[in-house]
Design a protein around this motif. Sequence first.
Motif, mmCIF file in Angstrom:
data_model
loop_
_atom_site.group_PDB
_atom_site.id
_atom_site.type_symbol
_atom_site.label_atom_id
_atom_site.label_comp_id
_atom_site.label_asym_id
_atom_site.label_seq_id
_atom_site.Cartn_x
_atom_site.Cartn_y
_atom_site.Cartn_z
ATOM 1 N N MET A 6 20.469 -41.983 11.635
ATOM 2 C CA MET A 6 19.719 -42.859 10.736
ATOM 3 C C MET A 6 18.805 -42.076 9.796
ATOM 4 N N ALA A 7 18.212 -40.997 10.273
ATOM 5 C CA ALA A 7 17.303 -40.211 9.414
ATOM 6 C C ALA A 7 18.064 -39.655 8.203
ATOM 7 N N VAL A 8 19.302 -39.277 8.433
ATOM 8 C CA VAL A 8 20.138 -38.741 7.359
ATOM 9 C C VAL A 8 20.521 -39.860 6.385
ATOM 10 N N ILE A 9 20.816 -41.033 6.919
ATOM 11 C CA ILE A 9 21.171 -42.180 6.061
ATOM 12 C C ILE A 9 19.983 -42.545 5.163
ATOM 13 N N GLN A 10 18.784 -42.500 5.752
ATOM 14 C CA GLN A 10 17.594 -42.810 4.942
ATOM 15 C C GLN A 10 17.431 -41.810 3.797
ATOM 16 N N GLN A 11 17.729 -40.549 4.072
ATOM 17 C CA GLN A 11 17.664 -39.547 2.997
ATOM 18 C C GLN A 11 18.744 -39.810 1.951
ATOM 19 N N GLU A 12 19.889 -40.266 2.397
ATOM 20 C CA GLU A 12 21.015 -40.517 1.499
ATOM 21 C C GLU A 12 20.646 -41.553 0.435
ATOM 22 N N VAL A 13 19.834 -42.532 0.809
ATOM 23 C CA VAL A 13 19.504 -43.617 -0.124
ATOM 24 C C VAL A 13 18.073 -43.513 -0.664
ATOM 25 N N SER A 14 17.401 -42.410 -0.356
ATOM 26 C CA SER A 14 15.988 -42.291 -0.733
ATOM 27 C C SER A 14 15.803 -42.018 -2.229
ATOM 28 N N SER A 15 14.695 -42.541 -2.761
ATOM 29 C CA SER A 15 14.317 -42.131 -4.117
ATOM 30 C C SER A 15 12.923 -41.504 -4.129
ATOM 31 N N GLU A 16 12.440 -41.096 -2.935
ATOM 32 C CA GLU A 16 11.185 -40.333 -2.844
ATOM 33 C C GLU A 16 11.399 -38.950 -3.461
ATOM 34 N N ARG A 17 10.411 -38.471 -4.212
ATOM 35 C CA ARG A 17 10.595 -37.169 -4.860
ATOM 36 C C ARG A 17 10.616 -36.024 -3.853
ATOM 37 N N TYR A 18 9.724 -36.073 -2.869
ATOM 38 C CA TYR A 18 9.660 -34.987 -1.886
ATOM 39 C C TYR A 18 9.825 -35.550 -0.482
ATOM 40 N N ILE A 19 10.610 -34.864 0.338
ATOM 41 C CA ILE A 19 10.853 -35.303 1.713
ATOM 42 C C ILE A 19 10.528 -34.136 2.643
ATOM 43 N N ASP A 20 9.698 -34.406 3.662
ATOM 44 C CA ASP A 20 9.246 -33.345 4.572
ATOM 45 C C ASP A 20 10.408 -32.705 5.332
ATOM 46 N N ILE A 21 10.354 -31.393 5.451
ATOM 47 C CA ILE A 21 11.321 -30.673 6.286
ATOM 48 C C ILE A 21 10.725 -30.597 7.692
ATOM 49 N N PRO A 22 11.408 -31.144 8.709
ATOM 50 C CA PRO A 22 10.837 -31.135 10.067
ATOM 51 C C PRO A 22 10.551 -29.705 10.534
ATOM 52 N N LYS A 23 9.495 -29.588 11.334
ATOM 53 C CA LYS A 23 9.077 -28.258 11.781
ATOM 54 C C LYS A 23 10.173 -27.499 12.538
ATOM 55 N N PRO A 24 10.913 -28.162 13.460
ATOM 56 C CA PRO A 24 11.973 -27.403 14.157
ATOM 57 C C PRO A 24 13.040 -26.870 13.193
ATOM 58 N N VAL A 25 13.262 -27.569 12.099
ATOM 59 C CA VAL A 25 14.236 -27.090 11.110
ATOM 60 C C VAL A 25 13.675 -25.866 10.392
ATOM 61 N N ARG A 26 12.411 -25.971 9.992
ATOM 62 C CA ARG A 26 11.778 -24.828 9.319
ATOM 63 C C ARG A 26 11.742 -23.610 10.233
ATOM 64 N N ASP A 27 11.519 -23.857 11.540
ATOM 65 C CA ASP A 27 11.436 -22.736 12.478
ATOM 66 C C ASP A 27 12.742 -21.957 12.548
#
Length: 454
Positions: free
Chosen positions: A52-73
Amino acid sequence: MSDTVKYLLSEEDLPKQWYNIVADLPNPPAAVLHPATGQPIGPADLAPLFPMAVIQQEVSSERYIDIPKPVRDILRQWRPSPLYRARRLERALDTPARIYYKYEGVSPAGSHKPNTAIAQAFYSKQEGVRRITTETGAGQWGSSLSLAGALFGLEIEVFMVKVSYHQKPYRRAFMESFGATCIASPSDMTEAGRAVLQANPDHTGSLGIAISEAVERAVQRDDTKYALGSVLNHVLLHQTVIGIEALRQFELANDYPDIVIGCTGGGSNFAGIAFPFIGEQLRGGRKVEVIATEPANCPTLTKGRYAYDFGDTAHLTPLVKMHTLGATFVPPGFHAGGLRYHGMAPLVSQIVAEGYATARAYHQLECFEAGVQFGRAEGILPAPESNHAVRCAIDEALRCKREGTPRTILFNLSGHGNFDMQAYTDYFAGKLYDTEYSPEALQKSLDSLPSVAA
Ligand SMILES: *Cc1c(COP(=O)(O)O)cnc(C)c1O
């Protein structure tokens, strides 16, 4: 100035957010349509396939979306990636142009693809998924997802286009080393694969078919999701770390690109480097000339139609508006397998259609020639896909020389070619040819595009 000029960012400069170009585009993206009904789909329709988190990004029109900390790590292991000034190449070309390249070959899989594989695996894990299915062309995406699967403890099942499965045994070994299962596609494991094999037992496969197989496997089990390595909005979003870093690195260089170049298969590494720069322009910043490069025998942007089409051969995926050669088009074999897809990312298609970027097609021999020239000057042998960007960068640098204009050129070196030695072996043996697609087959494929009311 010394010969080796690189612009490095510290770990603290690793981007904390991805950039979503939808927020800045004057027109909203075209609706995504249900394959059966032709009606716009909603998030629930995609739920069997994606977290679902990916689907929300797929349809998002927010300019900036946070990169989760475990991904950044995890990204921190190889990011921020270096931006190099290609001084020795400039000298070899005797050009007044300043050539820069962002080097994505520093990831453990050797390309930009782990930037999204890590994110997608994280969101799957977070939502309790146990297995991810996917397809791979040349093997880079399968390698990247296998790596991500190992890091997050997920089972990975990869349908690999048959011709590459046999051409690139090291890619398969790489995936299996990380615990993934790799299957030559078309296979007899799925209805989609069996149907293709029945019609043509010697079918060498295509990305469209491999996607059908992976999607079919994913919808069969509740604990299984599907992941795509390019094309979709969320994939392009995850790749924007490339351009966001490059913007900061150009501040360090006290320079700014006049031209930004990326090669395009499904469009993700191109979007990754170009969208943050186009975004600056859309918000009133400096104008950039943006060029997408593609293979002349799979000419999606230069010869395809901007129309609704399926992402796969079996018509299991939603209909998206994109530049397409038609889902039934099978391009001739060539060595940049990662560029062998019939469609293009809807966002990249829209950007080209609306004039924010142009497209150019190149034959493989001229690309290998450029890749070898680049390698001998800079010491990095590019992936065959990346050679399409290198060719364009060199052409633009030579144009600067002819016209006496010292422009600044940036290209994305999307990956190294260390897994692609067979291609270079063939090139040096004179066994690499410029193959042509069949115009009749392309016309037939375009004629069978689904008809969708405007
Ligand atoms: C997969 C791949 C590409 C093409 O995919 P995009 O989604 O268009 O970026 C380009 N270069 C390399 C090195 C790849 O692995």
